[in-house]
Scaffold this motif. Structure first.
Motif, PDB file in Angstrom:
ATOM      1  N   VAL A   1      -4.782  -2.166   3.923  1.00 50.28           N
ATOM      2  CA  VAL A   1      -5.661  -2.173   5.096  1.00 50.28           C
ATOM      3  C   VAL A   1      -4.915  -2.554   6.375  1.00 50.28           C
ATOM      4  O   VAL A   1      -5.481  -2.523   7.469  1.00 50.28           O
ATOM      5  CB  VAL A   1      -6.853  -3.140   4.897  1.00 50.28           C
ATOM      6  N   GLY A   2      -3.643  -2.928   6.256  1.00 49.92           N
ATOM      7  CA  GLY A   2      -2.863  -3.332   7.412  1.00 49.92           C
ATOM      8  C   GLY A   2      -1.522  -3.859   6.937  1.00 49.92           C
ATOM      9  O   GLY A   2      -1.179  -3.758   5.757  1.00 49.92           O
ATOM     10  N   ALA A   3      -0.772  -4.419   7.867  1.00 52.57           N
ATOM     11  CA  ALA A   3       0.545  -4.946   7.526  1.00 52.57           C
ATOM     12  C   ALA A   3       0.893  -6.084   8.469  1.00 52.57           C
ATOM     13  O   ALA A   3       0.244  -6.297   9.489  1.00 52.57           O
ATOM     14  CB  ALA A   3       1.601  -3.843   7.590  1.00 52.57           C
ATOM     15  N   VAL A   4       1.942  -6.823   8.102  1.00 49.23           N
ATOM     16  CA  VAL A   4       2.397  -7.947   8.918  1.00 49.23           C
ATOM     17  C   VAL A   4       3.911  -8.038   8.815  1.00 49.23           C
ATOM     18  O   VAL A   4       4.500  -7.718   7.779  1.00 49.23           O
ATOM     19  CB  VAL A   4       1.737  -9.264   8.458  1.00 49.23           C
TER      20      VAL A   4
ATOM     21  N   CYS B   1      -4.112   5.298  12.702  1.00 46.77           N
ATOM     22  CA  CYS B   1      -3.735   5.526  11.308  1.00 46.77           C
ATOM     23  C   CYS B   1      -3.079   4.313  10.661  1.00 46.77           C
ATOM     24  O   CYS B   1      -2.869   4.290   9.450  1.00 46.77           O
ATOM     25  CB  CYS B   1      -2.821   6.740  11.185  1.00 46.77           C
ATOM     26  N   TRP B   2      -2.753   3.290  11.463  1.00 50.37           N
ATOM     27  CA  TRP B   2      -2.059   2.113  10.925  1.00 50.37           C
ATOM     28  C   TRP B   2      -2.266   0.969  11.901  1.00 50.37           C
ATOM     29  O   TRP B   2      -2.420   1.182  13.104  1.00 50.37           O
ATOM     30  CB  TRP B   2      -0.561   2.394  10.777  1.00 50.37           C
ATOM     31  N   ILE B   3      -2.266  -0.252  11.389  1.00 42.60           N
ATOM     32  CA  ILE B   3      -2.230  -1.450  12.217  1.00 42.60           C
ATOM     33  C   ILE B   3      -1.275  -2.440  11.576  1.00 42.60           C
ATOM     34  O   ILE B   3      -1.183  -2.527  10.342  1.00 42.60           O
ATOM     35  CB  ILE B   3      -3.621  -2.107  12.384  1.00 42.60           C
TER      36      ILE B   3
ATOM     37  N   TRP C   1       2.777   7.145  14.892  1.00 37.52           N
ATOM     38  CA  TRP C   1       3.302   7.352  13.542  1.00 37.52           C
ATOM     39  C   TRP C   1       3.272   8.841  13.207  1.00 37.52           C
ATOM     40  O   TRP C   1       2.224   9.488  13.297  1.00 37.52           O
ATOM     41  CB  TRP C   1       2.461   6.585  12.534  1.00 37.52           C
ATOM     42  N   GLN C   2       4.436   9.368  12.857  1.00 40.92           N
ATOM     43  CA  GLN C   2       4.548  10.725  12.324  1.00 40.92           C
ATOM     44  C   GLN C   2       4.729  10.596  10.824  1.00 40.92           C
ATOM     45  O   GLN C   2       5.699  10.011  10.356  1.00 40.92           O
ATOM     46  CB  GLN C   2       5.723  11.460  12.957  1.00 40.92           C
TER      47      GLN C   2
END
Length: 261
Positions: free
Chosen positions: A56-59, A12-14, A120-121
């Motif tokens: 689309v993602g994070a850093v 669900c996340w990167i 991730w909740q």
């Protein structure tokens, strides 16, 4: 197929830990057209990669002593229960469950073979805004020295199902799907043996690419490197493995990760 419904156990996340966030953001802008949006001064440098205004993602900053890497997050209905299950199944809790500014609850683990991942909740944030489109996450793949044990660990946590797949003679691959729904329709990733002896177990994200070779050219021009040249794999599609200028692996694929008749 990975969707933004994000059922329990699905990616669900990167996000990416980087020693130089501006340089990292510039690289992925050149490769995928992503823009960087800061999460605010209280986030300690953490921010979001966006494509046409959709995340689309994070850093974020690289933790001291860590290697730059993409972390895959899996959806859980109860982060505390998942942390307990991870320890009981032989995993390690690297970051205990914590609230993330009301957006949700997070924890980070290592599986028994050492591959890192997070859960991730959902709170206010369910997950990424877009997946399974050009330039977005489409597949998550675990390379591990013991694929059977690797699957068993995650099955204990998320109830994943597995289907053995042989894209080419002698090429063993496990396609994984969430616990509920049509098994092929909910397939989101795979488990395979490590490519070389002694290689650490790790999760790697695949990004959809309408033209894999064109993306490779952009990545190398921007200072990235090719870990595995583009190859057309029968019943799978065209794929490649790259690394960004800080050595962070990621992969590309054109078409469905699995196209069985």
């Amino acid at each position: 197929m990975l969707t933004t419904d994000f059922p329990t156990g699905a990616p669900c996340w990167i996000d990416l830990g980087s020693p130089d966030i501006p340089a990292t953001a510039e690289f992925y802008r050149k490769v995928f057209g992503w823009t960087f949006q800061s999460a605010g001064p209280e986030a300690g440098g953490y921010g979001f990669f966006q494509l046409n205004g959709r995340t689309v993602g994070a850093v974020g900053p690289l933790d001291e002593g860590d290697q730059p890497t993409w972390t895959t997050y899996f959806r859980t209905a109860d982060v505390a229960a998942t942390a307990e299950a991870a320890e009981q199944a032989g995993g390690s809790v690297l970051v205990p469950p914590m609230d993330v500014m009301g957006e949700g609850w997070f924890a980070q683990f290592a599986d028994p073979q050492g591959a890192r991942f997070a859960v991730w909740q959902a709170g206010k944030t369910t997950g990424l805004d877009v997946v399974s489109e050009d330039g977005a996450l489409v597949w998550a793949e675990l390379h591990t020295a013991d694929p059977a044990a690797g699957f068993g660990f995650y099955q204990a946590l998320f109830g994943w199902r597995v289907e053995n797949f042989e894209p080419a003679p002698g090429m063993a691959y496990r396609v994984i799907s969430t616990a509920e729904g049509d098994q092929q329709a909910t397939g989101f990733g795979g488990i395979a043996p490590t490519m070389q002896a002694g290689q650490p177990s790790a999760w790697t994200p695949y990004f959809a690419a309408d033209d894999v070779d064109a993306v490779i050219a952009k990545a190398t021009a921007a200072g990235g490197s090719v870990l595995m040249p583009a190859e057309s794999v029968p019943n799978v599609g065209r794929l490649a493995w790259l690394a960004d200028p800080h050595g962070t692996p990621f992969a590309l694929i054109k078409g469905e990760p699995r196209e069985q008749s």
